[in-house]
Design an enzyme around this catalytic site. Structure first.
Site, PDB file in Angstrom:
ATOM      1  N   GLU A 180       0.829  -1.208   0.000  1.00 30.99           N
ATOM      2  CA  GLU A 180       0.000   0.000   0.000  1.00 30.99           C
ATOM      3  C   GLU A 180       0.865   1.261   0.000  1.00 30.99           C
ATOM      4  O   GLU A 180       0.774   2.121   0.862  1.00 30.99           O
ATOM      5  CB  GLU A 180      -0.980  -0.018   1.171  1.00 30.99           C
ATOM      6  CG  GLU A 180      -2.016  -1.131   1.022  1.00 30.99           C
ATOM      7  CD  GLU A 180      -3.118  -1.092   2.064  1.00 30.99           C
ATOM      8  OE1 GLU A 180      -4.226  -1.556   1.760  1.00 30.99           O
ATOM      9  OE2 GLU A 180      -2.859  -0.604   3.198  1.00 30.99           O
TER      10      GLU A 180
ATOM     11  N   GLU B 148      -6.045  -7.288  -1.943  1.00 25.78           N
ATOM     12  CA  GLU B 148      -6.690  -7.267  -0.629  1.00 25.78           C
ATOM     13  C   GLU B 148      -8.134  -6.824  -0.768  1.00 25.78           C
ATOM     14  O   GLU B 148      -8.401  -5.777  -1.370  1.00 25.78           O
ATOM     15  CB  GLU B 148      -6.001  -6.294   0.344  1.00 25.78           C
ATOM     16  CG  GLU B 148      -4.627  -6.676   0.811  1.00 25.78           C
ATOM     17  CD  GLU B 148      -4.091  -5.705   1.860  1.00 25.78           C
ATOM     18  OE1 GLU B 148      -4.913  -4.996   2.510  1.00 25.78           O
ATOM     19  OE2 GLU B 148      -2.863  -5.643   2.028  1.00 25.78           O
TER      20      GLU B 148
END
Length: 347
Positions: free
Chosen positions: A173, A279
């Protein structure tokens, strides 16, 4: 006798040379599934150390990998790795050795493996990309060397356990880059790109066909992805796949899926990069809604034209309600039996 001895010695040297060449040559990953239906189960090692044991929907205790694969059609496992983590079960624990042991189990169960490399001692995410303590005072050149060396160490540890990862995320991320402040994208997109390149090249030096991923959160946010992925490519970064996270609410998940698919198509058309949703998660208490969410995003990613939608991974489905101080997006109940959520992967 002397001539025969020389011939034996020569033969031994040739064999040693062949072995050395084979050892030095980057390994080639086994073919990854055409479409990954996956689960990040990084907490499994810690949960097992705490005594957790999983049951299937009939209440029969079984290995978690067996349940995921044979009951829910999961074909791929995602595992995070930290540089020098603590032994905290929820927020550390996964050294490269423990991650490799988990990956070995997954491979033995017939599952493909993705690694997500957190270049940190603990969580790396949009709000924090903290350097490992041991790297804190490095110059940028030393930082690139550290990324190169540690990435290769992880890949070599995997190889020593018979695992060739199918995919490796270079960071986690990295909305605003990695290894702050040096690699913060808003400060120096060039530094960020060089760090991505270093990680990518380190992976490829060990396994030439393992696919590398740059992973950002908020998969619906096209402006973020255009700035970040576009900035990386403009600065010469090399990687294979754009990875996305998506954690919608029970009320907006359908809209967020539509926006994410639009963004995925934008990345494909703008940069020629395939997309993977690495995710997803939705509230434990809304298991039927989560099932619909998984089914919808899985189907729409898989149907992206040209086969450029590569897969979907659910994050920590094996966790129970409130695990690790309050995580509530798992798919197992406190009775250690699964909810219906993962049935979304079945069709």
């Amino acid at each position: 006798m002397l001539k025969r001895g020389m011939l034996i010695l020569l033969a031994a040297l040739i064999c040693l040379t062949i072995v050395s060449v084979e050892t030095a040559r980057p390994k080639v990953a086994e073919a990854a599934p055409a479409f990954a239906k996956g689960a990040d189960v990084s907490w499994v090692a810690a949960m097992e150390a705490q005594g957790y044991k999983w049951k299937d929907k009939n209440g029969v205790q079984r290995d978690i990998f067996d349940i995921l694969k044979n009951d829910y059609s999961i074909n791929s496992i995602r595992i995070r790795v930290w540089v020098n983590p603590s032994n905290d079960y929820g927020n550390g624990y996964l050294t490269k050795e423990r991650a490799a042991a988990l990956a070995k189990r997954a491979k033995a169960a017939g599952l493909s493996v993705m690694l997500t490399l957190h270049y940190s001692d603990s969580w790396a995410d949009p709000g924090k990309q903290t350097k490992p303590a041991a790297w804190k005072n490095y110059t940028f050149t030393q930082l690139m060397d550290a990324v190169w060396n540690w990435t290769r160490e992880v890949m070599t540890t995997m190889a020593n356990n018979g695992v060739t990862p199918d995919w490796v995320q270079i960071g986690n991320e990295t909305n605003n880059g990695m290894l702050w402040e040096d690699g913060k994208a808003s400060v120096s997109m060039k530094n960020y790109a060089w760090l991505i390149n270093t990680g990518n090249n380190a992976v490829k030096s060990i396994s030439s066909s393992t696919k590398t991923i740059v992973h950002l959160s908020n998969g619906y946010d096209n402006s973020l992805f255009t700035w970040n992925i576009g900035g990386l490519i403009a600065n010469g970064a090399t990687f294979d796949i754009v990875g996305m996270s998506l954690y919608p609410s029970t009320s907006d998940w359908s809209t967020k899926v539509t926006q994410t698919i639009s963004n995925a198509n934008s990345m494909i058309s703008s940069y020629g990069k395939p997309v993977m949703i690495t995710e997803i998660g939705l509230d434990y208490s809304a298991a039927s809604t989560t099932k619909s969410f998984i089914s919808d995003i899985k189907t729409k990613i898989r149907n992206i034209s040209g086969g450029k939608g590569l897969g979907v991974f659910y994050w920590e489905p094996e966790s129970t309600p409130g695990y690790n101080g309050g995580y509530n997006k798992g798919a197992w109940g406190s009775d250690m039996k699964p909810t219906v959520a993962l049935e979304g992967f079945l069709n």
